[in-house]
Write an enzyme that holds these catalytic residues in place. Structure first.
Site, mmCIF file in Angstrom:
data_model
loop_
_atom_site.group_PDB
_atom_site.id
_atom_site.type_symbol
_atom_site.label_atom_id
_atom_site.label_comp_id
_atom_site.label_asym_id
_atom_site.label_seq_id
_atom_site.Cartn_x
_atom_site.Cartn_y
_atom_site.Cartn_z
ATOM 1 N N LYS A 183 23.258 52.319 43.848
ATOM 2 C CA LYS A 183 23.297 52.958 44.440
ATOM 3 C C LYS A 183 24.633 53.173 45.106
ATOM 4 O O LYS A 183 25.787 52.673 44.389
ATOM 5 C CB LYS A 183 24.168 51.006 45.232
ATOM 6 N N GLU A 257 32.061 42.825 37.657
ATOM 7 C CA GLU A 257 33.668 43.815 36.993
ATOM 8 C C GLU A 257 34.538 43.271 38.569
ATOM 9 O O GLU A 257 34.565 44.601 39.881
ATOM 10 C CB GLU A 257 33.069 44.990 36.683
ATOM 11 N N CYS A 291 41.337 49.493 39.850
ATOM 12 C CA CYS A 291 41.479 47.664 39.779
ATOM 13 C C CYS A 291 42.127 47.050 38.873
ATOM 14 O O CYS A 291 42.557 45.822 38.720
ATOM 15 C CB CYS A 291 40.271 47.516 39.543
ATOM 16 N N GLU A 391 45.485 41.053 45.085
ATOM 17 C CA GLU A 391 45.657 42.837 45.399
ATOM 18 C C GLU A 391 45.794 43.703 46.559
ATOM 19 O O GLU A 391 45.148 43.213 47.188
ATOM 20 C CB GLU A 391 43.914 42.882 44.327
HETATM 21 P P1 NAD Z 1 33.554 46.031 47.891
HETATM 22 O O1 NAD Z 1 32.921 44.214 46.741
HETATM 23 O O2 NAD Z 1 33.964 45.972 48.849
HETATM 24 O O3 NAD Z 1 32.319 46.807 48.322
HETATM 25 C C1 NAD Z 1 31.532 46.907 46.574
HETATM 26 C C2 NAD Z 1 30.199 47.341 46.415
HETATM 27 O O4 NAD Z 1 29.098 45.883 46.657
HETATM 28 C C3 NAD Z 1 29.774 47.906 47.904
HETATM 29 O O5 NAD Z 1 28.776 48.711 47.678
HETATM 30 C C4 NAD Z 1 29.195 47.755 48.820
HETATM 31 O O6 NAD Z 1 28.725 48.819 49.662
HETATM 32 C C5 NAD Z 1 28.908 46.256 48.092
HETATM 33 N N1 NAD Z 1 28.153 45.173 48.792
HETATM 34 C C6 NAD Z 1 28.896 44.904 50.022
HETATM 35 N N2 NAD Z 1 28.832 43.772 50.593
HETATM 36 C C7 NAD Z 1 27.382 42.947 49.744
HETATM 37 C C8 NAD Z 1 26.098 42.597 49.707
HETATM 38 N N3 NAD Z 1 26.226 40.963 50.482
HETATM 39 N N4 NAD Z 1 25.298 42.267 48.279
HETATM 40 C C9 NAD Z 1 25.458 43.020 47.699
HETATM 41 N N5 NAD Z 1 26.452 44.695 47.877
HETATM 42 C C10 NAD Z 1 27.057 44.599 48.505
HETATM 43 O O7 NAD Z 1 34.517 47.050 46.559
HETATM 44 P P2 NAD Z 1 35.034 48.180 47.209
HETATM 45 O O8 NAD Z 1 36.360 48.046 48.035
HETATM 46 O O9 NAD Z 1 33.890 48.943 47.391
HETATM 47 O O10 NAD Z 1 36.014 48.478 45.731
HETATM 48 C C11 NAD Z 1 37.269 47.882 45.432
HETATM 49 C C12 NAD Z 1 37.586 46.490 45.054
HETATM 50 O O11 NAD Z 1 36.605 46.771 43.585
HETATM 51 C C13 NAD Z 1 38.756 46.037 44.571
HETATM 52 O O12 NAD Z 1 38.177 44.327 44.067
HETATM 53 C C14 NAD Z 1 38.590 46.116 42.718
HETATM 54 O O13 NAD Z 1 39.854 46.180 41.936
HETATM 55 C C15 NAD Z 1 37.486 46.144 41.918
HETATM 56 N N6 NAD Z 1 37.218 47.738 41.820
HETATM 57 C C16 NAD Z 1 36.853 46.869 39.890
HETATM 58 C C17 NAD Z 1 36.507 47.453 38.552
HETATM 59 C C18 NAD Z 1 35.746 46.942 37.286
HETATM 60 O O14 NAD Z 1 36.493 47.817 36.847
HETATM 61 N N7 NAD Z 1 36.695 45.805 36.904
HETATM 62 C C19 NAD Z 1 36.552 48.659 39.192
HETATM 63 C C20 NAD Z 1 36.772 49.266 39.952
HETATM 64 C C21 NAD Z 1 36.721 48.379 41.068
#
Ligand code: NAD
Length: 488
Positions: A183, A257, A291, A391
């Site tokens: 996705k 992650e 992140c 964060e």
């Molecule tokens: P988010 O959790 O809002 O969204 C992540 C993904 O989940 C999106 O594609 C979203 O559409 C999907 N999503 C939302 N609700 C869902 C549900 N109920 N079921 C399934 N999928 C769903 O995160 P974001 O704002 O897109 O990203 C930022 C976060 O990601 C930060 O906390 C960052 O630290 C973390 N991050 C971690 C890493 C790592 O490798 N550890 C890398 C990049 C980002």
């Protein structure tokens, strides 16, 4: 240099790719993509819907037996071909990466090369997945362990660095012999859309990698789907909690992650110029939205004042603005909502006793409509303050002094997160001691970001998740263990 805007005609047009068919519209909602540099709409995307998820899973399921049975050298060759395409396209990917989330061109320039490296590294593993034999007792027997793919893996990505995140899990999942439903995040869709087009140009069999660009509803449909055997989720802790609860119905494993609040420990014997430059990168890397950015600076008290003075001076020199300009180091944050949230947290950080060394209001002039914030550094913040614990996901650092190694370790571990930790010292024994005491998945000594390479395992502890991407550990995340005992 004139402020530049994304050219709509360059953007990929296939939000859904199922069974090798490139589709110009999904069955879900219309989404107006906003370019954070200007706050204006770049394109309207017809997102995937639940029907598309069902079709994508069916295509992946149909492709799975042949893909798993394909000899490792053939999977390797396809991955190497994809790597070559990514390398050749590295420059063409830059405007997509900038347009999707305001990533600065300076960073976007190496993303295609980085993606290619991951397919080369994990392509190299594809023909080296070996089992092992196990000594037995009791009845005479031959026992062996085999590593097998899960079948269909669902990959859910965040908007910050989606190409980086996609390739760090797609490459090992493919090398392990899984088929994929991926996705692309609706907020930043272009680079992953192009990646999956390139997968097909490279000649992967139809159905091996399927794309559904969409929002939370699409992710939720993937989590609920009985034919997706494993979910790999990269995103926030809040969403991870929902996903884990929803995954309970099908009992599927979920790789996580998640976010961080990584500590940067600066000891008095550190190289001051290098430590300052690397400490500042916690506010600059991914426009402060990384992140593993080091955002909690813990500085030995004897150098606290001069270090912060140097840091403030360097922060003022950082070029903030047009992300298309190759000289820009810090671009916009993702949205107006993010800008408001970050500004609110900085204001509360000041109200909580933080001393704002640098920072201030959003950029004006040519940048007034975009979501541009300068770097903020808050000194003398309590470890218990909201801004020290949460964060922020913006160009914001907090600084806290310490008096002893023990206190530095206690402060560094005083967090719910456990993704990264950075140690700056020239004392080798101390570096090992402190690294051993850190409650985090990846420790970098005298570094900042250099460890984010495909051969190195990366991932979190505590609220930063579990599982690893990178290295053999990252490959094993996508392999199931089968044991075979044969009586002789
Ligand atoms: P988010 O959790 O809002 O969204 C992540 C993904 O989940 C999106 O594609 C979203 O559409 C999907 N999503 C939302 N609700 C869902 C549900 N109920 N079921 C399934 N999928 C769903 O995160 P974001 O704002 O897109 O990203 C930022 C976060 O990601 C930060 O906390 C960052 O630290 C973390 N991050 C971690 C890493 C790592 O490798 N550890 C890398 C990049 C980002």
């Amino acid at each position: 240099m004139v402020f530049q805007r994304p050219a709509a005609e360059l953007l990929p047009r296939h939000p859904v790719i199922v069974g090798g068919m490139l589709e110009t519209a999904g069955s879900g909602e219309r989404h107006a993509h906003i370019y954070p540099g200007t706050g204006t709409v770049t394109a309207e995307i017809r997102l995937a819907g639940r029907d598309d998820v069902d079709r994508a899973v069916a295509a992946a399921r149909a492709a799975a037996p042949a893909w798993a049975a394909l000899k490792g050298d053939k999977r390797r060759d396809l991955m190497f071909r994809l790597a070559a395409l990514l390398e050749a396209e590295a420059q063409a990917l830059v405007p997509l990466l900038v347009a999707e989330n305001g990533c600065v061109a300076m960073t976007a320039a190496y993303m295609g090369h980085d993606a290619a490296q991951k397919f080369r590294y994990f392509g190299g593993w594809a023909d080296k997945i070996e089992g092992r034999t196990v000594p037995t007792w009791g009845r005479s027997a031959h026992d062996y362990v085999a590593y097998e793919p899960y079948g269909v893996v669902g990959i859910i990505l965040p908007w910050n660095g989606p190409l980086f995140a996609a390739t760090m899990v797609l490459a090992p999942a493919l090398a392990a012999g899984n088929c994929i439903v991926i996705k692309a995040p609706e907020l930043a869709p272009w680079s992953v859309m192009r990646l999956v087009e390139l997968v097909h140009l490279a000649g992967f069999p139809p159905g091996v990698v399927n794309l559904v660009t969409g929002g939370a509803d699409v992710g939720a449909a993937m989590v609920a789907h009985p034919d997706i055997a494993k979910i790999e989720f990269i995103g926030s802790g809040a969403t991870a909690r929902t996903i884990l609860a929803n995954a309970a119905a099908t009992l599927k494993p979920v790789g996580l992650e998640l976010g961080g609040k990584s500590a940067v420990l600066v000891f008095a014997d550190a190289d001051p110029a290098e430590a300052t430059r690397r400490a500042l990168s916690g506010a600059v890397s991914s426009n402060g939205q990384g992140c593993v950015n080091g955002t909690r600076l813990l500085i030995e008290r004897s150098i606290y004042a001069p270090f912060l003075e140097g840091l403030g001076a360097l922060a003022r020199q950082v070029v903030v603005g047009d992300p298309f300009d190759p000289a820009t180091a810090l671009g916009p944050v993702i949205s107006q909502g993010a800008l408001d949230r970050i500004s609110g947290m900085v204001a509360r950080g000041v109200a909580d006793g933080g001393r704002l060394l640098v920072g201030g209001a959003r950029l004006g002039g040519a940048y007034a409509d975009g979501y541009f914030l300068p770097i903020s550094v808050l000194a003398d913040v309590a470890s218990s303050a909201e801004i020290s614990r949460t964060e922020v996901f913006g160009p914001v650092l907090v600084a806290i002094p310490f008096d002893s190694e023990e206190e530095a370790i206690a402060l560094a571990n005083d967090t719910d997160f456990g993704l990264g930790a950075y140690i700056h010292t020239r004392d080798l024994a101390r570096a090992h001691r402190v690294a051993g005491a850190m409650q985090a998945g990846q420790i970098q000594v005298n570094g900042a970001g250099e460890a984010m390479i495909p051969s190195v395992p990366f991932g979190g502890t505590k609220h930063s998740g579990h599982g690893r991407v990178g290295g053999i550990e990252g490959l094993r995340e996508f392999l199931q263990v089968k044991n075979v005992w044969m009586g002789l």
